[in-house]
Design an enzyme around this catalytic site. Structure first.
Site, PDB file in Angstrom:
ATOM      1  N   CYS A   5     -22.354 -12.375 -22.790  1.00 29.37           N
ATOM      2  CA  CYS A   5     -23.517 -13.333 -22.816  1.00 29.37           C
ATOM      3  C   CYS A   5     -23.536 -14.190 -24.003  1.00 29.37           C
ATOM      4  CB  CYS A   5     -24.846 -12.497 -22.661  1.00 29.37           C
ATOM      5  SG  CYS A   5     -25.537 -12.036 -24.160  1.00 29.37           S
ATOM      6  N   LYS A 588     -13.769 -13.364 -22.363  1.00 32.51           N
ATOM      7  CA  LYS A 588     -12.886 -13.732 -23.543  1.00 32.51           C
ATOM      8  C   LYS A 588     -13.013 -12.635 -24.651  1.00 32.51           C
ATOM      9  CE  LYS A 588     -10.179 -17.082 -25.315  1.00 32.51           C
ATOM     10  NZ  LYS A 588      -8.868 -16.664 -24.626  1.00 32.51           N
TER      11      LYS A 588
HETATM   12  N1  GLU Z   1     -29.428  -5.509 -22.625  1.00 31.21           N
HETATM   13  C1  GLU Z   1     -30.027  -6.768 -22.398  1.00 31.21           C
HETATM   14  C2  GLU Z   1     -30.299  -7.120 -20.855  1.00 31.21           C
HETATM   15  O1  GLU Z   1     -29.811  -6.119 -19.918  1.00 31.21           O
HETATM   16  C3  GLU Z   1     -29.318  -8.175 -22.764  1.00 31.21           C
HETATM   17  C4  GLU Z   1     -27.713  -8.037 -22.074  1.00 31.21           C
HETATM   18  C5  GLU Z   1     -27.075  -9.304 -22.664  1.00 31.21           C
HETATM   19  O2  GLU Z   1     -26.445  -9.128 -23.658  1.00 31.21           O
HETATM   20  O3  GLU Z   1     -27.161 -10.134 -21.807  1.00 31.21           O
HETATM   21  O4  GLU Z   1     -31.149  -7.978 -20.415  1.00 31.21           O
END
Ligand code: GLU
Length: 593
Positions: A5, A588
């Site tokens: 993310c 990546k």
């Molecule tokens: N744990 C968070 C979620 O599930 C963030 C996950 C992420 O790193 O995008 O929304």
């Protein structure tokens, strides 16, 4: 368990903040995501737009602003819905927050907060951070302090970004990367999960370390250590990534562009100063044991580096894979030395091993393609891969850079640095010629067309090419989603021969070395069972149904063969119409183990 993310933030009057953040998030999309969101601060109030799905052509319908944060989510807690997407609002709308990572103690924190009367509108662990900040704020003065106190209560690897309604951006790193960049005139501030996503717009960059917090206002940047609360000197580095390098140019995909970048990468490696390599060789002489360490493609290059060290320098190096190194934890001691190649320098399972090793006094040498990464920071010897940005999720030129460096290191250790430099200079030239020749591509495409219909592909080699077929196997699985299996040709008769029957595709990769003869025995054994033998090597033999001729570059022949296997994976993925630069389900840099 792993997640990907991205986080992005922008302060500056030069361009529209929402649009800037959206463009930034799009450049981070190689990391993978399932939902996205942007939040802005205008006239002392906050507005958010967030959606499940890809950004694609969509834009956010937010008013013009000069301050924004954004997030691409890879759901770990709670379904992929608009509501669970980030950023999340504080109950009094005084700030918004986005998170990258997993709050491992979220359940316990959530129960405590629920008892205090807090309500949760999403299913995410992220909202726990938001409510925790609210709770702490009741008692303490400012938002910055509350964010810092709340952050310290979180377990797991997390990186967060907060935007207050008056337009301050607060970000804390204790997990995936966070980089800050400022523009030429210093009027724009960018924050992101990687430098590439804002490289064209910034002059200077500052890479945050774990445990650091940055507070950005329109005209100020403050950096501090969250444990001690003390200010940290801001060590900005010059941004050396040029705009053009992030461009595909005339190529159809980043993968093929990056394979074609390999000869220039080798030339750059040869231009680099060798003083540090000589120092590393001295440290290697003093060390009792030498390990090489990596994960995924870098795990394969780590094994090839170990092979070169054993073959050319008679150093009995042991290759470890990040996820499987635990058994060595108790044995590590200060007379050990670890050599760790990594594209991103952020690979979580490798970092974990290095953290343990460092505590035990092990000397660490890293070979990394991303400047300022975690791995570089914890190393005694820091080498750069010099491959330039690698955008395709499948690593190609960086893998080659790693093994080229490994070959050079081994030859340096055996006192044959000059000879190795000559061999690599010739490799670079011959590789360029090979890649520029349309026949190369025509021939590989033909074999790719044939193999694309297969359910399984077997790759066989030995000696210098054994790890190379593992790289080929990784690329075939990643790019073509075909079951591939690489095994030692000498082991064929011990088990895999049962699988050899009419039409089974087998790819033999070889060099003009002393092992070629015994490899040809294996070719004959599979042919006798009706399997199709495809050869990749410097000179043909009539036993092969298809043959891909590769220039004979002697000791570096395995590196040359790598290119052909990477091309084969590329053309198979192309034939199968796959998403080449972003294969399904992989990212990546895997930043959580
Ligand atoms: N744990 C968070 C979620 O599930 C963030 C996950 C992420 O790193 O995008 O929304």
């Amino acid at each position: 368990m792993y997640y990907m993310c991205g986080i992005f933030g922008y302060i500056g009057a030069e361009r529209d903040a929402t649009e800037t953040v959206l463009q930034g998030l799009k450049r981070l999309d190689y990391r993978g995501y399932d939902s996205w969101g942007v939040g802005i601060s205008v006239n002392n109030s906050l507005q958010v737009e967030k959606h499940a799905g890809k950004i694609g052509e969509s834009t956010a319908h937010l008013p013009k602003s000069s301050i924004a944060i954004g997030h691409t989510r890879w759901a770990t807690h709670g379904a992929v819905t608009d509501k669970n997407a980030h950023p999340h609002f504080a109950s009094d709308k005084s700030f918004i927050l986005a998170q990258n990572g997993i709050v491992e103690n979220y359940e316990e924190l959530k129960i405590g907060l629920q008892k205090k009367g807090y309500r949760f509108i999403s299913q995410t662990d992220t909202e726990v951070i938001v409510r925790l900040i609210e709770e702490i704020r009741k008692k303490s003065a400012g938002l910055v302090e509350a964010v810092s106190l709340a952050f310290k209560k979180l377990e797991g690897r997390n990186t967060i970004i907060v935007l207050s309604k008056d337009g301050d951006i607060i970000a804390v790193r204790n997990g995936s990367p966070l980089v800050l960049g400022t523009s030429d005139n210093g009027k724009e501030i960018y924050l992101s999960s990687d430098t590439l996503s804002f490289a064209p717009f910034v002059k200077k960059i500052l890479v945050l370390d774990n445990g650091q917090m940055v507070v950005c206002k329109k005209h100020s940047i403050k950096l501090h250590d969250i444990k001690s609360g003390r200010a940290i000197p801001q060590k900005f580095e010059k941004n050396t990534i040029k705009d053009s390098l992030v461009d595909k140019g005339s190529f159809k995909h980043f993968m093929i562009k990056e394979i074609n970048d390999t000869p220039a990468t080798i030339a750059r490696i040869l231009e680099a100063d060798t003083a540090q390599m000589i120092e590393l060789v001295e440290a290697m002489r003093k060390a009792k044991r030498i390990f090489t360490l990596g994960s995924g493609t870098a795990g394969v290059s780590a094994a090839q580096i170990a092979f070169y060290l054993r073959t050319y320098a008679q150093i009995p190096a042991i290759a470890l894979v990040g996820a499987e190194a635990k058994e060595y934890y108790d044995m590590f001691n200060k007379s050990d030395l670890i050599i760790a190649p990594s594209q991103s320098g952020e690979t979580a399972d490798v970092l974990e091993v290095l953290e343990v090793a460092k505590k035990k006094g092990v000397t660490i040498a890293s070979h990394v393609n991303m400047a300022g990464s975690m791995m570089t920071r914890m190393s005694d010897f820091k080498f750069m891969a010099l491959a330039g940005p690698e955008i395709c999720v499948m690593s190609t030129k960086v893998f080659s850079a790693q093994i080229v460096w490994g070959y050079l290191l081994a030859k340096c250790a055996s006192g044959e640095l000059k000879e190795a430099q000559g061999n690599l200079a010739s490799l670079s030239l011959q590789m360029k010629k090979y890649l520029d020749n349309p026949k190369t591509h025509k021939d590989v495409k033909r074999v790719a067309h044939h193999l694309a219909k297969s359910k399984s592909v077997y790759l066989l080699a030995q000696g210098q090419n054994l790890q190379i077929i593992k790289e080929g196997m990784v690329k075939l699985i990643e790019g073509a989603y075909v079951h591939a299996h690489a095994f030692l040709a000498g082991d064929l008769k011990h088990y895999a021969i049962t699988l050899m029957e009419k039409g089974v595709p087998t790819v033999f990769v070889f060099s003009n070395d002393s092992l070629k003869k015994s490899l040809m025995n294996a070719v004959n054994e599979v042919r006798a069972r009706g399997a199709d033998a495809i050869g990749i090597g410097p000179e043909t033999d009539e036993s092969f149904k298809y043959f891909l001729q590769v220039p004979d570059t002697g000791e570096t022949s395995a590196i040359m063969n790598t290119i052909t296997l990477q091309l084969l994976a590329y053309y198979m993925a192309l034939e199968l119409k796959h998403n080449i630069d972003k294969p399904r389900n992989i990212a990546k840099s895997v930043t959580v183990s």
